[in-house]
Structure formats: C-alpha cells, structure tokens
Design a protein around this motif. Sequence first.
Motif, PDB file in Angstrom:
ATOM      1  N   MET A  41       0.901  -1.253   0.042  1.00 27.30           N
ATOM      2  CA  MET A  41      -0.026   0.038  -0.014  1.00 27.30           C
ATOM      3  C   MET A  41       0.803   1.475   0.058  1.00 27.30           C
ATOM      4  O   MET A  41       0.687   2.242  -0.863  1.00 27.30           O
ATOM      5  N   PHE A  42       1.794   1.170   0.880  1.00 24.99           N
ATOM      6  CA  PHE A  42       2.719   2.631   1.080  1.00 24.99           C
ATOM      7  C   PHE A  42       3.556   2.527  -0.331  1.00 24.99           C
ATOM      8  O   PHE A  42       3.868   3.780  -0.716  1.00 24.99           O
ATOM      9  N   LYS A  43       4.147   1.372  -0.989  1.00 26.00           N
ATOM     10  CA  LYS A  43       4.782   1.588  -2.214  1.00 26.00           C
ATOM     11  C   LYS A  43       3.936   2.121  -3.242  1.00 26.00           C
ATOM     12  O   LYS A  43       4.679   2.928  -3.936  1.00 26.00           O
ATOM     13  N   LYS A  44       2.982   1.717  -3.548  1.00 23.28           N
ATOM     14  CA  LYS A  44       1.923   2.402  -4.298  1.00 23.28           C
ATOM     15  C   LYS A  44       1.656   3.868  -4.176  1.00 23.28           C
ATOM     16  O   LYS A  44       1.740   4.727  -4.801  1.00 23.28           O
ATOM     17  N   LEU A  45       1.735   4.199  -2.841  1.00 21.42           N
ATOM     18  CA  LEU A  45       1.288   5.680  -2.425  1.00 21.42           C
ATOM     19  C   LEU A  45       2.736   6.437  -2.835  1.00 21.42           C
ATOM     20  O   LEU A  45       2.573   7.412  -3.477  1.00 21.42           O
ATOM     21  N   ARG A  46       3.781   5.938  -2.532  1.00 22.30           N
ATOM     22  CA  ARG A  46       5.179   6.484  -2.677  1.00 22.30           C
ATOM     23  C   ARG A  46       5.425   6.554  -4.385  1.00 22.30           C
ATOM     24  O   ARG A  46       5.762   7.798  -4.726  1.00 22.30           O
ATOM     25  N   ASN A  47       4.784   5.740  -5.079  1.00 19.71           N
ATOM     26  CA  ASN A  47       5.044   5.637  -6.713  1.00 19.71           C
ATOM     27  C   ASN A  47       4.098   6.887  -7.031  1.00 19.71           C
ATOM     28  O   ASN A  47       4.424   7.577  -7.926  1.00 19.71           O
ATOM     29  N   LYS A  48       2.755   6.931  -6.455  1.00 21.75           N
ATOM     30  CA  LYS A  48       1.941   7.949  -7.019  1.00 21.75           C
ATOM     31  C   LYS A  48       2.555   9.306  -6.524  1.00 21.75           C
ATOM     32  O   LYS A  48       2.518  10.160  -7.403  1.00 21.75           O
ATOM     33  N   PHE A  49       2.945   9.376  -5.589  1.00 18.24           N
ATOM     34  CA  PHE A  49       3.524  10.678  -5.105  1.00 18.24           C
ATOM     35  C   PHE A  49       4.560  10.937  -6.022  1.00 18.24           C
ATOM     36  O   PHE A  49       4.984  12.194  -6.526  1.00 18.24           O
ATOM     37  N   LEU A  50       5.644   9.992  -6.514  1.00 19.97           N
ATOM     38  CA  LEU A  50       6.667  10.247  -7.392  1.00 19.97           C
ATOM     39  C   LEU A  50       6.147  10.611  -8.419  1.00 19.97           C
ATOM     40  O   LEU A  50       6.718  11.447  -9.415  1.00 19.97           O
ATOM     41  N   VAL A  51       5.120   9.789  -9.211  1.00 20.60           N
ATOM     42  CA  VAL A  51       4.802  10.151 -10.527  1.00 20.60           C
ATOM     43  C   VAL A  51       4.150  11.614 -10.675  1.00 20.60           C
ATOM     44  O   VAL A  51       4.323  12.340 -11.356  1.00 20.60           O
ATOM     45  N   ILE A  52       3.237  11.982  -9.682  1.00 23.54           N
ATOM     46  CA  ILE A  52       2.909  13.415  -9.781  1.00 23.54           C
ATOM     47  C   ILE A  52       3.924  14.240  -9.684  1.00 23.54           C
ATOM     48  O   ILE A  52       3.995  15.540 -10.294  1.00 23.54           O
ATOM     49  N   ASN A  53       5.011  14.109  -8.680  1.00 24.43           N
ATOM     50  CA  ASN A  53       6.052  15.134  -8.665  1.00 24.43           C
ATOM     51  C   ASN A  53       6.791  15.182  -9.732  1.00 24.43           C
ATOM     52  O   ASN A  53       7.146  16.325 -10.479  1.00 24.43           O
ATOM     53  N   MET A  54       6.994  14.063 -10.510  1.00 27.45           N
ATOM     54  CA  MET A  54       7.859  14.214 -11.893  1.00 27.45           C
ATOM     55  C   MET A  54       6.942  14.633 -13.050  1.00 27.45           C
ATOM     56  O   MET A  54       7.562  15.458 -13.955  1.00 27.45           O
TER      57      MET A  54
END
Length: 452
Positions: A1-14
């Motif tokens: 769950m937290f890995k998906k949240l991190r990836n989502k945050f990373l994609v939005i930031n990029m």
Amino acid sequence: MFKKLRNKFLVINMVITSLLMLTAFSTIYWLTYNNIQTENRSRMSTLLSNQSFMSTASAGSSFIVQDKLEVKDQTSGFDQIAPNTLPFQFSELSPSSIENIGLFKVEVDSKGNIIENYSISDSLKQFYQKAASIALKNKNEDTIELNGKQWMFAFEDFDVRVSYQNQPSDLVLGNTSRIYFIDISDSHKTLVNLLSTLIIISIIMLVIIFFISRFYANRAIQPIADAWIRQKQFIADASHELKTPLMIINANYDVLQANADETIQSQQKWLGYIKAGSDRMASLVNDMLTLTKMEEAHFSIHKSSFNMSQAIESVVGTMYIPLKEKDIIFSKKIEPNVFIESDKEKIKQLATILLDNAIKYTEDSGQIEVALSQTKHEITFLIKNSGKGIPSEHLPKVFDRFYRADSSRAQTTEGHGLGLSIAKSIADLLEGKIEAHSIENETTTFTFVLER
C-alpha cells in the motif's frame, strides 16, 4: 500500500516538474528564437533599404547602360551603377565566394529565369538559378537550405521600363522580381545548439530530480508508514491491556454467580478483584484519552510564571508512602527559587509520571535521586534510580506506547506502558526535551530540559 502511495507521489512530482521544466525551457527557446529572427529580419530590412551597397556586393545587381538605352528601377527611383564601377569582376566569382560574402541578390523574370545582365560564370549562374528556384517554390516561407547553409530571403517585385531619348513614354519590358538572400547559418546553428543543450539538460535534470524525488518520497511516506504501524501496534497493545482486566472481571463474576446464595460480605474477595480490574481498565482508558487529546492540533497549554522548585517539592511529597513501603533511599538536590514561564500542572504531571516510574522499577532498599538545576538558558529536571536498567537496544523505544522491555509481559510491575508516552507528549507540548539513559543492572536516568 505504501509503495503504491510512494510511486503515486513520485509520478505526480515528476509530471509537475517536467511540465515546469518544459514551460521554462520552451520560454527560453521561444524568446531566443524571436530575438534571433528579429535580428535577421532587421538585417534583411537594412539590406533592402541599402540599394547602393547591394549594387557593389552581388552579381547580377547592376543594369546595362547603353548609348541610347537606360534601364530604370521603378521601385528604387534612381539609376543603378554600371558593372565597371564594381570593386571586383562577378564573372570571376564562384558560389563558394558568394557564400563567404554571406549575401547576394538574384533577379528573375516572370517565368523564374534569372536575368543575366552581364557575363557570369556557369557555376555562379547555376547557383543563382538553384537559389531562385528553391525560393520561388517556398514563397510562403522566409528561409531555405542551400548547399548545406540556411538563407533568409525576401522578394521585391517591379516593372522594368526602357526610356528612349526621342520617345515621349517608356516601354515596359516585363515584370521582374528581385530576390535578396542573407546567410543565417550561424543563427540557425545557435538555435540548434540551444535546443540540443536544453534537451540534454532536461534529461540530466529529470534523472537527478527522479532520484531526489524518490529519496524525499521515501522520507515523506516513512512517517505515514510508521504511524500506520504504531496505530496497528497501539490497537493490538490496547486490546491486550484491556483483555486482562476484562478477564479478571468476568472470572470473578462467574465465581459470584456460582455462589449466589452467599452474602455480599462473604464475597468481598471476589468483589475486590472486580473492583481492581475495573479500576485498571478505567486508568488505561483515561491514559489513552489523555494521549489522544495531547496529539490533537488544537490542544492548548496554559502558561504562567511559577516557582518550579516548589512544584517539584509538592510532587515529591505525594510519593512519601510508596517510597517508605519499598524502603527506598531517597535524595534530592532541588535548587530553590527556580522560576519559569510554563504550564505548572503539566510539569507536575510529568514529574509525577517520572517519579512513579522510578519507584516502580527500583528494587526494595534501592536508591532514587531527584535533582533540579538551572543555568542562564535552561532548566534541567533529573530523576535517577537504581535497578535492572534498560537494555541499550530498547532505549529508543522507551517512550513508545505500551512499551515493555519484557515482550512476554510476564512482569509483576503495575502499569500498562503509557506513562512515559504521556511524559514525552507533555515534553513536546512544552517545547522541551526528555531523554533516557541507562546502565544495565545499575541505574536508569530520565532527564527533562526546558529552555528559559
């Protein structure tokens, strides 16, 4: 769950970063492109307005002057100079020479054929014809590529008239176009280099930003993951702590039910156990509510100036009986008249928790030392007790909720592991610092520091 949240945050930031970089670099390129184009058009405009310069700088730019024939340019309004006034012979020029000059002019008739006003070399004529043909095919544009170079061109249309000295009116020979060319290869190269540089910088920056974003994404997600783990642990620990008194209450209730005919007086033992279980559960619930309230953003403290020395003395006075029951050797070094601007009740609560904790974990006939001192910038409250101490690997967790060094929970010490968590919350609210130090099988020391 937290890995998906991190990836989502990373994609939005990029995505956001990429859009900002694209906007910034596009703006830089657009401004540079416009400035260069403006400069090139300015050069072309200067070229068009300077007919006499063009006459001496390009082949095919001068008209033949005969004994009785004078060719006039209706647009320029003045006679062109003869070829013999040029500083060099155009018949001797080559296309490479023209390219080195960086500008030239071609005159073509209505069919697109160049007008040869005087003898020029075949190679130069082919060069002119090629330039004129490409320009005529690309009239909607203002640049062409010729011999690996970029040229900006502009058209000038006019009628060629012949005036005879004995004739009252001019004879129109036909429509003629004059095409001006200037070399903009350097400008084009500058734009290409700029675009390449921006693309390379963008790729490098995106790679760097990706790793930086991933690093900070992990750091941003870690507190959430830790909070989630603590919440799950809190629920598990609270359930465990509540289960014990509930089991006591239920077990003693069953005993009372089995002896329903007995008098209340004869059942005082079981009723006492029920009361102890309910008190323990009430204490646990109250402590959990206290922790919850302290973690709320709007929780307020009530600061006032008070004598902290007297406040600590009053807390020590309430612990006289527990100290006496365990025959603890108690010593205190409380500096008198230590005044501070803070929340008096919260400090007394923190001191009570620390002193109560010290008494619980001090062996019979052990030692406890309480000290209060001050400097110019801070006040230090210290409680030190003898005992088994806390293993070094457990020290970072000592202020966690429901912390017990004995994971089996098979200890006889009273309490449910929330006292030190409350003390840490109080210290944070008062903008102070609390730390624990321990030497196994010797001493444990809790230090609370407040800035003045």
